[in-house]
Motif scaffolding. Structure first.
Motif, PDB file in Angstrom:
ATOM      1  N   LEU A 275       5.839   3.957  -2.305  1.00 55.26           N
ATOM      2  CA  LEU A 275       4.908   4.903  -2.909  1.00 55.26           C
ATOM      3  C   LEU A 275       4.407   4.325  -4.233  1.00 55.26           C
ATOM      4  O   LEU A 275       5.145   3.623  -4.916  1.00 55.26           O
ATOM      5  CB  LEU A 275       5.595   6.245  -3.208  1.00 55.26           C
ATOM      6  CG  LEU A 275       6.025   7.123  -2.032  1.00 55.26           C
ATOM      7  CD1 LEU A 275       6.795   8.331  -2.535  1.00 55.26           C
ATOM      8  CD2 LEU A 275       4.840   7.574  -1.199  1.00 55.26           C
ATOM      9  N   CYS A 276       3.159   4.602  -4.584  1.00 48.02           N
ATOM     10  CA  CYS A 276       2.663   4.173  -5.882  1.00 48.02           C
ATOM     11  C   CYS A 276       3.288   5.081  -6.948  1.00 48.02           C
ATOM     12  O   CYS A 276       3.874   6.115  -6.636  1.00 48.02           O
ATOM     13  CB  CYS A 276       1.137   4.223  -5.934  1.00 48.02           C
ATOM     14  SG  CYS A 276       0.468   5.885  -5.925  1.00 48.02           S
ATOM     15  N   LEU A 277       3.133   4.664  -8.205  1.00 51.85           N
ATOM     16  CA  LEU A 277       3.768   5.421  -9.299  1.00 51.85           C
ATOM     17  C   LEU A 277       3.326   6.880  -9.312  1.00 51.85           C
ATOM     18  O   LEU A 277       4.127   7.773  -9.532  1.00 51.85           O
ATOM     19  CB  LEU A 277       3.440   4.769 -10.640  1.00 51.85           C
ATOM     20  CG  LEU A 277       4.353   3.621 -11.067  1.00 51.85           C
ATOM     21  CD1 LEU A 277       3.891   3.059 -12.398  1.00 51.85           C
ATOM     22  CD2 LEU A 277       5.801   4.098 -11.176  1.00 51.85           C
ATOM     23  N   LYS A 278       2.041   7.077  -9.065  1.00 50.38           N
ATOM     24  CA  LYS A 278       1.498   8.427  -9.118  1.00 50.38           C
ATOM     25  C   LYS A 278       2.140   9.325  -8.062  1.00 50.38           C
ATOM     26  O   LYS A 278       2.563  10.438  -8.346  1.00 50.38           O
ATOM     27  CB  LYS A 278      -0.022   8.372  -8.917  1.00 50.38           C
ATOM     28  CG  LYS A 278      -0.784   9.197  -9.932  1.00 50.38           C
ATOM     29  CD  LYS A 278      -2.242   8.779  -9.988  1.00 50.38           C
ATOM     30  CE  LYS A 278      -3.006   9.184  -8.751  1.00 50.38           C
ATOM     31  NZ  LYS A 278      -4.414   8.721  -8.795  1.00 50.38           N
ATOM     32  N   CYS A 279       2.201   8.824  -6.829  1.00 48.50           N
ATOM     33  CA  CYS A 279       2.785   9.614  -5.742  1.00 48.50           C
ATOM     34  C   CYS A 279       4.286   9.792  -5.939  1.00 48.50           C
ATOM     35  O   CYS A 279       4.845  10.829  -5.607  1.00 48.50           O
ATOM     36  CB  CYS A 279       2.506   8.958  -4.399  1.00 48.50           C
ATOM     37  SG  CYS A 279       0.764   8.992  -3.975  1.00 48.50           S
ATOM     38  N   LYS A 280       4.918   8.749  -6.490  1.00 46.86           N
ATOM     39  CA  LYS A 280       6.352   8.832  -6.741  1.00 46.86           C
ATOM     40  C   LYS A 280       6.634   9.927  -7.773  1.00 46.86           C
ATOM     41  O   LYS A 280       7.541  10.736  -7.587  1.00 46.86           O
ATOM     42  CB  LYS A 280       6.863   7.481  -7.237  1.00 46.86           C
ATOM     43  CG  LYS A 280       8.351   7.428  -7.486  1.00 46.86           C
ATOM     44  CD  LYS A 280       9.113   7.533  -6.184  1.00 46.86           C
ATOM     45  CE  LYS A 280      10.578   7.890  -6.419  1.00 46.86           C
ATOM     46  NZ  LYS A 280      11.244   8.278  -5.187  1.00 46.86           N
TER      47      LYS A 280
ATOM     48  N   LEU B  16       0.846  -1.191   0.000  1.00 45.43           N
ATOM     49  CA  LEU B  16       0.000   0.000   0.000  1.00 45.43           C
ATOM     50  C   LEU B  16       0.882   1.241   0.000  1.00 45.43           C
ATOM     51  O   LEU B  16       1.916   1.281   0.662  1.00 45.43           O
ATOM     52  CB  LEU B  16      -0.917   0.017   1.227  1.00 45.43           C
ATOM     53  CG  LEU B  16      -1.893  -1.153   1.361  1.00 45.43           C
ATOM     54  CD1 LEU B  16      -2.733  -0.988   2.612  1.00 45.43           C
ATOM     55  CD2 LEU B  16      -2.779  -1.276   0.136  1.00 45.43           C
ATOM     56  N   CYS B  17       0.440   2.234  -0.745  1.00 39.93           N
ATOM     57  CA  CYS B  17       1.199   3.476  -0.865  1.00 39.93           C
ATOM     58  C   CYS B  17       1.235   4.217   0.472  1.00 39.93           C
ATOM     59  O   CYS B  17       0.208   4.376   1.127  1.00 39.93           O
ATOM     60  CB  CYS B  17       0.564   4.337  -1.948  1.00 39.93           C
ATOM     61  SG  CYS B  17       1.318   5.941  -2.118  1.00 39.93           S
ATOM     62  N   ASP B  18       2.423   4.673   0.872  1.00 38.09           N
ATOM     63  CA  ASP B  18       2.577   5.422   2.125  1.00 38.09           C
ATOM     64  C   ASP B  18       1.826   6.744   2.079  1.00 38.09           C
ATOM     65  O   ASP B  18       1.417   7.283   3.097  1.00 38.09           O
ATOM     66  CB  ASP B  18       4.061   5.739   2.362  1.00 38.09           C
ATOM     67  CG  ASP B  18       4.735   4.618   3.145  1.00 38.09           C
ATOM     68  OD1 ASP B  18       4.053   3.624   3.441  1.00 38.09           O
ATOM     69  OD2 ASP B  18       5.929   4.747   3.432  1.00 38.09           O
ATOM     70  N   SER B  19       1.677   7.274   0.875  1.00 39.25           N
ATOM     71  CA  SER B  19       1.116   8.606   0.745  1.00 39.25           C
ATOM     72  C   SER B  19      -0.400   8.596   0.574  1.00 39.25           C
ATOM     73  O   SER B  19      -1.113   9.281   1.298  1.00 39.25           O
ATOM     74  CB  SER B  19       1.784   9.318  -0.425  1.00 39.25           C
ATOM     75  OG  SER B  19       1.258  10.607  -0.571  1.00 39.25           O
ATOM     76  N   CYS B  20      -0.922   7.801  -0.377  1.00 36.64           N
ATOM     77  CA  CYS B  20      -2.359   7.854  -0.655  1.00 36.64           C
ATOM     78  C   CYS B  20      -3.098   6.604  -0.203  1.00 36.64           C
ATOM     79  O   CYS B  20      -4.326   6.568  -0.230  1.00 36.64           O
ATOM     80  CB  CYS B  20      -2.602   8.114  -2.145  1.00 36.64           C
ATOM     81  SG  CYS B  20      -2.114   6.730  -3.189  1.00 36.64           S
ATOM     82  N   GLY B  21      -2.355   5.555   0.210  1.00 36.57           N
ATOM     83  CA  GLY B  21      -3.012   4.362   0.716  1.00 36.57           C
ATOM     84  C   GLY B  21      -3.545   3.416  -0.347  1.00 36.57           C
ATOM     85  O   GLY B  21      -4.142   2.397  -0.029  1.00 36.57           O
TER      86      GLY B  21
HETATM   87 ZN   LIG Z   1       0.074   6.849  -3.806  1.00 40.31          ZN
END
Ligand SMILES: [Zn+2]
Length: 122
Positions: free
Chosen positions: A106-111, A85-90
């Motif tokens: 982080l997911c690609l988007k948040c990265k 799970l992404c640390d930023s958006c979950g």
């Molecule tokens: Zn994310």
């Protein structure tokens, strides 16, 4: 729910290897370059290369401990049941991304977002 146990094993193995490398790096406090006793070339040249080696070792040590910290964080996430799970958006991190980089937090988007912000700050 994807099965992450294989990635978990990979991370644990990587952590073990990283810790080992760090230990070796710390143990190799002596200059890596062979001392050229009685070299006709000035001592300054030798010292310069030793400084360079030291800087390289410091940079490598920092890189290793950064990666190690990231892997430890990921292992903790796994134990807490939040691995993948992404640390930023979950949101769930893309499976292909985890396969390529098991310690991704982080997911690609948040990265991409983070990278853009880092660029903008400079
Ligand atoms: Zn994310």
């Amino acid at each position: 729910m994807a099965n992450y146990s294989e990635l978990y094993e990979r991370l644990k193995e990587e952590k073990r290897q990283l810790a080992e490398k760090l230990e070796q790096l710390k143990a190799s406090g002596q200059p890596l370059v062979e001392r050229r006793e009685g070299s006709p070339f000035g001592k300054r040249e030798e010292e310069a290369s030793e400084t360079l080696e030291l800087e390289k070792r410091l940079a490598m040590g920092k890189k290793l401990s950064d990666t190690l910290a990231r892997i430890e964080h990921t292992l903790q996430k796994y134990e807490a049941g939040t691995y993948g799970l992404c640390d930023s958006c979950g949101q769930v991190i893309e499976q292909e991304r985890l396969e390529a980089l098991p310690q991704a937090s982080l997911c690609l988007k948040c990265k991409a977002h983070e990278t853009n912000e880092a660029k903008g700050a400079r």
